[in-house]
Design an enzyme around this catalytic site. Structure first.
Site, short mmCIF file in Angstrom:
data_model
loop_
_atom_site.label_atom_id
_atom_site.label_comp_id
_atom_site.label_asym_id
_atom_site.label_seq_id
_atom_site.Cartn_x
_atom_site.Cartn_y
_atom_site.Cartn_z
CD1 TRP A 238 -2.76 1.62 0.63
CD2 TRP A 238 -2.65 1.36 2.87
NE1 TRP A 238 -2.71 2.94 1.06
CE2 TRP A 238 -2.91 2.86 2.14
CE3 TRP A 238 -1.95 0.99 4.14
CZ2 TRP A 238 -3.96 3.72 3.70
CZ3 TRP A 238 -2.24 2.14 5.50
CH2 TRP A 238 -3.12 2.91 4.82
CG HIS A 239 2.45 2.30 -3.41
ND1 HIS A 239 2.39 2.61 -4.74
CD2 HIS A 239 3.03 1.85 -2.89
CE1 HIS A 239 2.41 0.62 -4.94
NE2 HIS A 239 3.68 0.32 -4.22
CB CYS A 240 0.29 5.19 2.84
SG CYS A 240 -0.68 6.51 4.22
CB ALA A 241 1.59 9.68 -1.07
#
Ligand code: BDR
Ligand code: CA
Length: 313
Positions: A238-241
């Site tokens: 998951w790319h949790c910017a």
């Protein structure tokens, strides 16, 4: 030790919310305000979401200042397909009891920059509209900011909203242009760094479920839609910017040396609008290194910050 004053401009947003929980949990910083942008969803929702998150986390002491409802020049589509129509996963939460402040975000940024001149850590997690407006009102703002950390851009052109552009830069490129021209040094966590620092989906869900805190339970609920959307399209990480940008802001010692380069924003209306063009080989003579680009962050430290934000062991 005196705590560092921290001001966050944000468009909550599911990943913004995790970043805010990280800031709430950090003892080395004193959160002096949240200025709110439109971006992930419309301003009414992003303001309501900020107020609700403060309430759930027991941080009603943090003032919330509504900002610009639209990009400076050209309307852009929101990211409700990622974050839900309300930006917080459409859980139907009860609105916060507290109302937002009357002061506009751009004015609050300027006032707080004077109140904390020379020490302020300014973190921008959304489109840069409020910051650009503040700069137009007072171009001396950067002189009073100790560090400016931005989540945005795609430094080798691997965008997440168009082939070349990242959402925050793409949503309001004119604002991004103003901000990158004005600040002498912006620490940048771009989308491509975010992709290199994904969170394991199953593990992150476990942290949320097992923490046993009201904020983790709330976060589990509001992030579910986004995590599922991300898993379907991007797989198990998951790319949790905004959480990565917040790690850089709060604990810069976790970052490998930043790459200092000139960066400019493409404003033309075409395939490359909103692209962050980095002059990696310094081909344009005289362009200053205005961006300090995050290349690598200690993954274990990042994950520890996320866990403690949720109250997980
Ligand atoms: C950025 O865009 C928004 O959707 C997220 O909140 C983050 O700030 C990632 O490109
Ligand atoms: Ca954001």
């Amino acid at each position: 030790m005196e705590r560092i004053p921290l001001l966050i401009d944000t468009d909550p947003g599911v990943d913004d919310a995790l970043a805010l929980l990280m800031a709430f949990a950090d003892e080395r910083h004193d959160l002096v305000g949240l200025t709110i942008a439109a971006g992930n969803v419309g301003l009414a929702h992003t303001v309501a979401n900020a107020l609700k998150l403060c309430e759930v986390a027991g941080r009603d002491d943090v003032p919330v200042f509504p900002g610009c409802a639209e990009p400076l020049l050209h309307a852009a589509d929101d990211a409700s397909y990622v974050h839900g129509r309300d930006g917080f996963g459409d859980t139907g939460y009860a609105p916060a009891a507290r109302a937002a402040e009357a002061e506009h975000a751009a004015l609050a940024i300027l006032r707080l920059s004077h109140a904390h001149a020379g020490r302020l850590l300014l973190v921008a997690l959304g489109p840069l509209t409020n910051l650009a407006l503040a700069l137009k009102l007072d171009p001396t703002l950067p002189q009073r900011v100790a560090r400016c950390v931005v989540m945005g851009g795609a430094v080798t052109g691997h965008g997440n909203v168009t082939p070349s552009a990242e959402f925050n830069a793409w949503f309001d490129p004119e604002a991004a242009d103003i901000v990158f021209r004005a600040f002498p040094r912006i620490e940048l966590a771009d989308w491509e760094a975010v992709v290199r620092h994904g969170l394991d989906q199953a593990q992150a869900a476990r942290w949320m479920r097992e923490a046993g805190t009201p904020r983790a339970a709330f976060y589990e609920a509001i992030s579910r839609h986004t995590r599922e959307w991300s898993q379907d399209r991007r797989g198990d990480r998951w790319h949790c910017a905004d959480a990565l940008a917040m790690a850089l802001a709060l604990a810069p010692e976790g970052a490998a040396p930043l790459a200092e380069r000139p960066l400019s924003i493409e404003l033309a209306h075409g395939l490359c609008r909103g692209a962050t063009v980095v002059d990696w080989d310094r081909r344009v003579p005289g362009s200053p290194d205005n961006a300090a680009i995050l290349m690598d962050y200690d993954q274990a430290r990042f994950e520890a910050l996320v866990r403690s934000a949720l109250g997980a062991a």
